[in-house]
Design a protein around this motif. Structure first.
Motif, PDB file in Angstrom:
ATOM      1  N   VAL A 145      -6.900   3.462 -10.271  1.00  0.00           N
ATOM      2  CA  VAL A 145      -5.242   3.837  -9.879  1.00  0.00           C
ATOM      3  C   VAL A 145      -4.655   2.740 -10.502  1.00  0.00           C
ATOM      4  O   VAL A 145      -3.784   2.747 -11.101  1.00  0.00           O
ATOM      5  CB  VAL A 145      -4.841   4.029  -8.483  1.00  0.00           C
ATOM      6  CG1 VAL A 145      -3.717   4.102  -8.379  1.00  0.00           C
ATOM      7  CG2 VAL A 145      -5.692   5.240  -8.069  1.00  0.00           C
ATOM      8  N   TRP A 189       0.968  -1.277   0.179  1.00  0.00           N
ATOM      9  CA  TRP A 189       0.216  -0.057   0.005  1.00  0.00           C
ATOM     10  C   TRP A 189       0.808   1.337  -0.010  1.00  0.00           C
ATOM     11  O   TRP A 189       0.721   2.265  -0.758  1.00  0.00           O
ATOM     12  CB  TRP A 189      -0.983   0.038   0.983  1.00  0.00           C
ATOM     13  CG  TRP A 189      -2.070   1.199   1.018  1.00  0.00           C
ATOM     14  CD1 TRP A 189      -1.995   2.305   1.648  1.00  0.00           C
ATOM     15  CD2 TRP A 189      -2.893   1.326   0.159  1.00  0.00           C
ATOM     16  NE1 TRP A 189      -2.876   3.087   1.420  1.00  0.00           N
ATOM     17  CE2 TRP A 189      -3.559   2.493   0.296  1.00  0.00           C
ATOM     18  CE3 TRP A 189      -3.443   0.629  -0.701  1.00  0.00           C
ATOM     19  CZ2 TRP A 189      -4.645   3.036  -0.318  1.00  0.00           C
ATOM     20  CZ3 TRP A 189      -4.604   0.902  -1.508  1.00  0.00           C
ATOM     21  CH2 TRP A 189      -5.247   2.163  -1.292  1.00  0.00           C
ATOM     22  N   LEU A 232      -9.512   2.612  -6.254  1.00  0.00           N
ATOM     23  CA  LEU A 232      -8.313   1.698  -6.289  1.00  0.00           C
ATOM     24  C   LEU A 232      -8.253   1.218  -7.719  1.00  0.00           C
ATOM     25  O   LEU A 232      -7.428   1.100  -8.343  1.00  0.00           O
ATOM     26  CB  LEU A 232      -8.442   0.622  -5.464  1.00  0.00           C
ATOM     27  CG  LEU A 232      -7.426  -0.382  -5.196  1.00  0.00           C
ATOM     28  CD1 LEU A 232      -6.002   0.470  -4.928  1.00  0.00           C
ATOM     29  CD2 LEU A 232      -7.555  -1.701  -4.278  1.00  0.00           C
ATOM     30  N   ARG A 289       0.621   3.936  -3.159  1.00  0.00           N
ATOM     31  CA  ARG A 289       0.189   5.560  -2.753  1.00  0.00           C
ATOM     32  C   ARG A 289       1.340   6.481  -3.194  1.00  0.00           C
ATOM     33  O   ARG A 289       1.053   7.574  -3.639  1.00  0.00           O
ATOM     34  CB  ARG A 289      -0.096   5.508  -1.325  1.00  0.00           C
ATOM     35  CG  ARG A 289      -0.689   6.797  -1.098  1.00  0.00           C
ATOM     36  CD  ARG A 289      -1.628   6.800   0.274  1.00  0.00           C
ATOM     37  NE  ARG A 289      -2.115   8.193   0.536  1.00  0.00           N
ATOM     38  CZ  ARG A 289      -1.513   9.324   1.313  1.00  0.00           C
ATOM     39  NH1 ARG A 289       0.013   9.056   1.320  1.00  0.00           N
ATOM     40  NH2 ARG A 289      -2.183  10.391   1.357  1.00  0.00           N
ATOM     41  N   LEU A 319      -5.928   8.093  -3.484  1.00  0.00           N
ATOM     42  CA  LEU A 319      -5.866   7.180  -2.667  1.00  0.00           C
ATOM     43  C   LEU A 319      -5.740   7.537  -1.289  1.00  0.00           C
ATOM     44  O   LEU A 319      -4.885   8.609  -0.794  1.00  0.00           O
ATOM     45  CB  LEU A 319      -4.570   6.144  -2.911  1.00  0.00           C
ATOM     46  CG  LEU A 319      -4.598   5.457  -4.353  1.00  0.00           C
ATOM     47  CD1 LEU A 319      -3.472   4.677  -4.494  1.00  0.00           C
ATOM     48  CD2 LEU A 319      -5.793   4.551  -4.383  1.00  0.00           C
TER      49      LEU A 319
END
Length: 123
Positions: free
Chosen positions: A87, A51, A84, A55, A66
């Motif tokens: 992205v 994560w 999400l 990000r 995000l």
């Protein structure tokens, strides 16, 4: 190259074993390409993502959608899953390069395909 792919790539140059992920984009040309939303796939891929790396990469590319942390109800939160999805599956890096933060090796991206091949002396 989609950001989901980028989130799984690291430098493989010989003796480059630390601080080799994530590869940093430079001169990246980004294109948004619509893809079908599948909430089950998105829920299943969550635990496979790094994560913080995702990000930070998104921010580097000018994507600020995000959240800082994955929401507690992420797997059932369709609004979050759609963000999400946009992205990691709809953001494509078409041209540019990725640079290892450790050894500074450059991996070129052409027509959305990263060249991850190494010269013989780098293996």
């Amino acid at each position: 190259m989609r950001l989901i792919t980028h989130n799984m790539l690291q430098c493989h140059v010989k003796n480059c074993n630390t601080n080799n992920f994530p590869l940093r984009f430079e001169d990246a040309q980004v294109e948004l390409i619509e893809a079908e939303f599948n909430p089950d796939f998105m829920a299943n891929v969550l635990n496979k993502l790094d994560w913080d790396a995702l990000r930070n990469t998104a921010i580097q590319l000018g994507i600020n959608t995000l959240p800082e942390d994955i929401p507690e109800n992420a797997e059932e939160n369709e609004e979050f899953l759609k963000v999400l999805h946009a992205v990691i599956l709809e953001t494509h890096v078409q041209q540019g390069q990725m640079i290892c933060p450790n050894c500074k090796h450059v991996y070129k991206i052409k027509d959305g395909i990263p060249n991850m091949l190494l010269a013989e002396h780098e293996i």
